[in-house]
Design an enzyme around this catalytic site. Structure first.
Site, PDB file in Angstrom:
ATOM      1  N   ASP A   7      33.888  43.775  23.266  1.00  0.00           N
ATOM      2  CA  ASP A   7      34.255  45.012  22.573  1.00  0.00           C
ATOM      3  C   ASP A   7      35.204  45.745  23.523  1.00  0.00           C
ATOM      4  O   ASP A   7      34.755  46.420  24.445  1.00  0.00           O
ATOM      5  CB  ASP A   7      33.013  45.854  22.279  1.00  0.00           C
ATOM      6  CG  ASP A   7      33.348  47.146  21.554  1.00  0.00           C
ATOM      7  OD1 ASP A   7      34.316  47.156  20.765  1.00  0.00           O
ATOM      8  OD2 ASP A   7      32.645  48.139  21.776  1.00  0.00           O
ATOM      9  N   GLU A  68      36.982  42.144  19.373  1.00  0.00           N
ATOM     10  CA  GLU A  68      37.197  43.063  18.250  1.00  0.00           C
ATOM     11  C   GLU A  68      38.684  43.244  18.021  1.00  0.00           C
ATOM     12  O   GLU A  68      39.439  43.505  18.952  1.00  0.00           O
ATOM     13  CB  GLU A  68      36.550  44.417  18.526  1.00  0.00           C
ATOM     14  CG  GLU A  68      36.705  45.368  17.349  1.00  0.00           C
ATOM     15  CD  GLU A  68      36.026  46.696  17.573  1.00  0.00           C
ATOM     16  OE1 GLU A  68      34.796  46.748  17.401  1.00  0.00           O
ATOM     17  OE2 GLU A  68      36.727  47.651  17.931  1.00  0.00           O
ATOM     18  N   ASP A 141      28.634  50.091  23.042  1.00  0.00           N
ATOM     19  CA  ASP A 141      29.626  49.058  23.360  1.00  0.00           C
ATOM     20  C   ASP A 141      28.946  47.716  23.645  1.00  0.00           C
ATOM     21  O   ASP A 141      29.485  46.661  23.313  1.00  0.00           O
ATOM     22  CB  ASP A 141      30.457  49.473  24.585  1.00  0.00           C
ATOM     23  CG  ASP A 141      31.018  50.865  24.442  1.00  0.00           C
ATOM     24  OD1 ASP A 141      32.088  51.007  23.834  1.00  0.00           O
ATOM     25  OD2 ASP A 141      30.365  51.808  24.919  1.00  0.00           O
TER      26      ASP A 141
END
Length: 173
Positions: A7, A68, A141
């Site tokens: 992430d 991501e 996160d």
């Protein structure tokens, strides 16, 4: 299949490794967040992120990396840092010849929770349930990185089997 989910973020970069196959329980290998100080020069922060990602790739030897996909959020102040951290992750994986997949936040939310509009708490709760953890990983996160890895095992594993079947079919023809 072992997947490193990333992430990306310039201040907090979530890292999570999950192992398993489609149709079987998944297991947590490790999860953490790489942090950099907002007062540091951006170039130094990116080097810190690169070293952290490289260390995880070396230590956990994933079969694939899921990152991501960066998109324009309402908070445009974070887009550049997220994109820079994402690029570091892509380069680090590509240097090792690892397959890299980009998953959108709504795709990840839908995969782990059933709703592409799930909030952070719902994603964290589902990650904990899927990986049989006592509590959702913190900060968000970390949970998001694991959700990316889970999504890739479930979707990437299925996609890999489809591609292998198609390759076998082409070789017979």
């Amino acid at each position: 299949m072992r997947v490193l989910g990333i992430d990306p973020g310039l201040t907090r970069c979530g890292m999570g490794v999950v192992e398993g196959t489609v149709g079987r329980p998944l297991s947590l290998v490790d999860v953490n967040v790489l942090r950099t100080g907002a007062g540091e020069p951006v170039a130094h922060r990116l080097v810190t992120i690169e070293r952290g990602i490289d260390a995880w790739l070396d230590e956990y030897a994933p079969d694939a990396v899921a990152v991501e996909r960066v998109f324009a959020r309402s908070d445009s102040s974070t887009i550049m840092g997220t994109a820079q951290a994402s690029g570091i992750a892509l380069v680090a994986a590509a240097r090792r010849g690892l397959p890299v997949a980009l998953h959108t936040p709504s795709e990840v939310k839908a995969a782990v929770s059933g709703s592409g509009r799930a909030d952070k708490a719902q994603v964290g709760a589902m990650v904990a349930r899927i990986l049989r953890l006592d509590a959702p990983p913190k900060p968000a996160d970390a949970a998001d990185a694991l959700a990316l890895a889970i999504t890739h095992v479930w979707r990437g594993g299925a996609q890999a089997r489809i591609e292998a079947a198609l390759a076998r079919q082409r070789s017979r023809a």
